[in-house]
Design a protein around this motif. Structure first.
Motif, PDB file in Angstrom:
ATOM      1  N   GLY A 157       0.775  -1.237   0.000  1.00 58.09           N
ATOM      2  CA  GLY A 157       0.000   0.000   0.000  1.00 58.09           C
ATOM      3  C   GLY A 157       0.804   1.283   0.000  1.00 58.09           C
ATOM      4  O   GLY A 157       0.227   2.359  -0.205  1.00 58.09           O
ATOM      5  N   ILE A 158       2.114   1.237   0.210  1.00 55.99           N
ATOM      6  CA  ILE A 158       2.863   2.502   0.241  1.00 55.99           C
ATOM      7  C   ILE A 158       3.226   2.985  -1.156  1.00 55.99           C
ATOM      8  O   ILE A 158       3.607   4.145  -1.329  1.00 55.99           O
ATOM      9  CB  ILE A 158       4.136   2.408   1.111  1.00 55.99           C
ATOM     10  CG1 ILE A 158       5.207   1.508   0.480  1.00 55.99           C
ATOM     11  CG2 ILE A 158       3.802   1.950   2.526  1.00 55.99           C
ATOM     12  CD1 ILE A 158       6.542   1.573   1.203  1.00 55.99           C
ATOM     13  N   ARG A 159       3.098   2.115  -2.169  1.00 51.01           N
ATOM     14  CA  ARG A 159       3.294   2.474  -3.576  1.00 51.01           C
ATOM     15  C   ARG A 159       4.658   3.092  -3.843  1.00 51.01           C
ATOM     16  O   ARG A 159       4.773   4.236  -4.309  1.00 51.01           O
ATOM     17  CB  ARG A 159       2.172   3.406  -4.067  1.00 51.01           C
ATOM     18  CG  ARG A 159       0.761   2.927  -3.816  1.00 51.01           C
ATOM     19  CD  ARG A 159       0.507   1.491  -4.229  1.00 51.01           C
ATOM     20  NE  ARG A 159       0.795   1.251  -5.640  1.00 51.01           N
ATOM     21  CZ  ARG A 159       1.419   0.160  -6.084  1.00 51.01           C
ATOM     22  NH1 ARG A 159       1.832  -0.789  -5.246  1.00 51.01           N
ATOM     23  NH2 ARG A 159       1.623   0.006  -7.364  1.00 51.01           N
ATOM     24  N   VAL A 160       5.704   2.343  -3.549  1.00 48.14           N
ATOM     25  CA  VAL A 160       7.068   2.786  -3.836  1.00 48.14           C
ATOM     26  C   VAL A 160       7.791   1.702  -4.622  1.00 48.14           C
ATOM     27  O   VAL A 160       7.861   0.550  -4.197  1.00 48.14           O
ATOM     28  CB  VAL A 160       7.849   3.108  -2.540  1.00 48.14           C
ATOM     29  CG1 VAL A 160       9.312   3.395  -2.855  1.00 48.14           C
ATOM     30  CG2 VAL A 160       7.228   4.316  -1.849  1.00 48.14           C
ATOM     31  N   GLY A 161       8.280   2.079  -5.782  1.00 46.94           N
ATOM     32  CA  GLY A 161       9.067   1.184  -6.618  1.00 46.94           C
ATOM     33  C   GLY A 161      10.295   1.909  -7.129  1.00 46.94           C
ATOM     34  O   GLY A 161      10.627   3.009  -6.660  1.00 46.94           O
ATOM     35  N   ALA A 162      10.970   1.309  -8.081  1.00 51.54           N
ATOM     36  CA  ALA A 162      12.172   1.935  -8.642  1.00 51.54           C
ATOM     37  C   ALA A 162      12.397   1.445 -10.060  1.00 51.54           C
ATOM     38  O   ALA A 162      12.045   0.313 -10.413  1.00 51.54           O
ATOM     39  CB  ALA A 162      13.395   1.632  -7.777  1.00 51.54           C
ATOM     40  N   LEU A 163      12.967   2.315 -10.853  1.00 45.52           N
ATOM     41  CA  LEU A 163      13.417   1.987 -12.195  1.00 45.52           C
ATOM     42  C   LEU A 163      14.915   2.254 -12.222  1.00 45.52           C
ATOM     43  O   LEU A 163      15.360   3.335 -11.842  1.00 45.52           O
ATOM     44  CB  LEU A 163      12.685   2.861 -13.225  1.00 45.52           C
ATOM     45  CG  LEU A 163      12.879   2.542 -14.700  1.00 45.52           C
ATOM     46  CD1 LEU A 163      11.696   3.088 -15.514  1.00 45.52           C
ATOM     47  CD2 LEU A 163      14.172   3.121 -15.252  1.00 45.52           C
ATOM     48  N   ILE A 164      15.685   1.257 -12.672  1.00 44.61           N
ATOM     49  CA  ILE A 164      17.133   1.375 -12.658  1.00 44.61           C
ATOM     50  C   ILE A 164      17.667   1.174 -14.064  1.00 44.61           C
ATOM     51  O   ILE A 164      17.357   0.170 -14.711  1.00 44.61           O
ATOM     52  CB  ILE A 164      17.782   0.347 -11.684  1.00 44.61           C
ATOM     53  CG1 ILE A 164      17.229   0.541 -10.269  1.00 44.61           C
ATOM     54  CG2 ILE A 164      19.286   0.501 -11.675  1.00 44.61           C
ATOM     55  CD1 ILE A 164      16.086  -0.349  -9.905  1.00 44.61           C
ATOM     56  N   THR A 165      18.428   2.139 -14.545  1.00 48.45           N
ATOM     57  CA  THR A 165      19.032   2.030 -15.873  1.00 48.45           C
ATOM     58  C   THR A 165      20.345   2.806 -15.916  1.00 48.45           C
ATOM     59  O   THR A 165      20.508   3.814 -15.223  1.00 48.45           O
ATOM     60  CB  THR A 165      18.086   2.567 -16.971  1.00 48.45           C
ATOM     61  OG1 THR A 165      18.735   2.458 -18.239  1.00 48.45           O
ATOM     62  CG2 THR A 165      17.708   4.026 -16.730  1.00 48.45           C
TER      63      THR A 165
END
Length: 401
Positions: free
Chosen positions: A242-250
């Motif tokens: 429910g905290i809605r935190v992700g990441a995109l790594i490039t």
């Protein structure tokens, strides 16, 4: 009346959530519903994350930087280094969940009409995000009879066209629980390198690998570092959906600039979620091990019980906390709906995700469901008992007991 968009019309409904109103109605009627349809773990969130939320002492809940809190990105860099993922802080962009990471990756990499090759069954929302970007998902089927192993390279080659821009994998896989081997990952690497493609790699379940082999990230593959777009999320490893935190790594310089434009347009990822996520990176190793061992126990319990039901078959998932099961039914969509609308066993029923929603190839998954083993073994035991009785009573059963 104005006409709505074609994009919205062709957007697929979630196979995970589309039956939710039927489950809600059953609950309103006093029916106990076992939710095996969605990856919402019942394991408690780490106390350090909850404490960080309870003890916020800010006077203003302000916007964060568009790329995410610098302190969170630094801690994520340290976290990734433990998995031999060597990235810089500037390579990490915090997103509103892993979902936004996928969407921004597609929006920044793909033009309308571009194609991405994805082994199926696949996480259903990939299709939705591709439609949002005007791109096309081209699927390559894997088989439950082969444990959902990666299809042959020759099958990939047949699908590559001038519009192909990338290959997308989920490792460990949702919905199958399959874990790609080093041999399979190197075959993907060779394709990506040969055809100059992006490799989109969804690795949100890396903590849940159940083999003795080491976890293999797309960033472990040689010679394609700047072609990798890694998708991550804290939802599963810390039980914080429910905290809605992700990441995109490039590491792709131009791609980072493109993605940041989309990040700036949405202003910032959730501040409170980032505070919780940053604190959760300090979760004690004991918590992570206990959670891992809990899923190992659930996995064995579920697969053993499922494969004892006449006509049922599930390969042993080697990662994540899902499995795809073949059932002795004529139509799994109808069966799942029937369970929620009509079937009751001692005041109970079961909520499953029909597997057709994870395929695009017509006819595939028609007798399959995805189950998420996100309930404890006591609850799982009752859920499988309910499933067994449902299969006994279902009018469209295809295998005699």
């Amino acid at each position: 009346m104005p006409k709505v968009s074609e994009r919205g019309t062709i957007m697929p409904a979630s196979p995970i959530r589309r039956l939710a109103p039927l489950a809600a109605k059953a609950r309103e009627e006093g029916v106990k519903v076992y939710h095996l349809n969605i990856g919402q773990p019942d394991v408690p969130t780490p106390q350090c994350g909850l404490d960080a939320l309870k003890n916020i002492d800010r006077k203003v809940l302000e916007y964060s930087p568009s790329a995410g809190l610098d302190s969170l990105r630094r801690k994520l860099k340290e976290y990734y280094s433990k998995y031999r993922i060597d990235v810089d802080v500037d390579d990490i962009i915090v997103t509103s969940g892993g979902s936004e990471a996928v969407l921004f990756a597609f929006m920044a990499c793909l033009d309308p009409g571009d194609e991405i090759i994805v082994p199926e069954p696949a996480y259903a929302n990939y299709m939705a995000f591709a439609i949002s970007a005007g791109a096309k998902i081209v699927t390559i089927p894997s088989s439950i009879d082969e444990g959902f192993a990666l299809p042959n390279v020759e099958e990939f080659e047949k699908l590559i066209t001038p519009r192909t821009k990338g290959i997308l994998i989920c490792n460990p896989n949702n919905p199958t629980g399959y874990l790609y081997t080093m041999k399979e990952m190197l075959r993907i690497r060779d394709l990506v390198k040969k055809h100059d493609l992006f490799l989109f790699s969804d690795e949100v379940y890396r903590e849940f690998c159940y083999t003795g082999a080491p976890y293999i990230s797309a960033f472990h593959l040689p010679d394609i570092e700047e072609q990798v777009v890694l998708i991550d999320s804290v939802s599963k490893r810390y039980n914080e959906c429910g905290i809605r935190v992700g990441a995109l790594i490039t590491k792709h310089p131009e791609l980072k600039k493109n993605i940041m434009k989309f990040c700036q347009a949405r202003l910032s990822p959730p501040l409170l979620g980032q505070i919780v996520a940053e604190a959760s990176i300090d979760t004690p190793a004991e918590y992570m091990l206990e959670t891992y061992n809990e899923y190992v126990e659930r996995r064995k319990f579920l697969i053993d019980r499922l494969n004892k039901i006449p006509g049922c078959y599930s390969p042993i998932p080697m990662g994540a906390f899902y499995t795809v099961v073949r059932l002795p039914v004529d139509d799994a969509d109808k069966f799942c709906r029937w369970c929620l609308e009509e079937f009751r066993y001692e005041g109970q029923t079961i909520f499953m995700a029909p597997a057709t929603g994870f395929y695009t190839t017509p006819g595939m998954g028609r007798d399959e469901v995805r189950l998420a083993y996100v309930l404890n073994t006591e609850e799982l035991s009752r859920a499988i008992e309910v499933l067994d009785h449902a299969l006994r009573e279902y009018p469209g059963r295809t295998v005699n007991r």
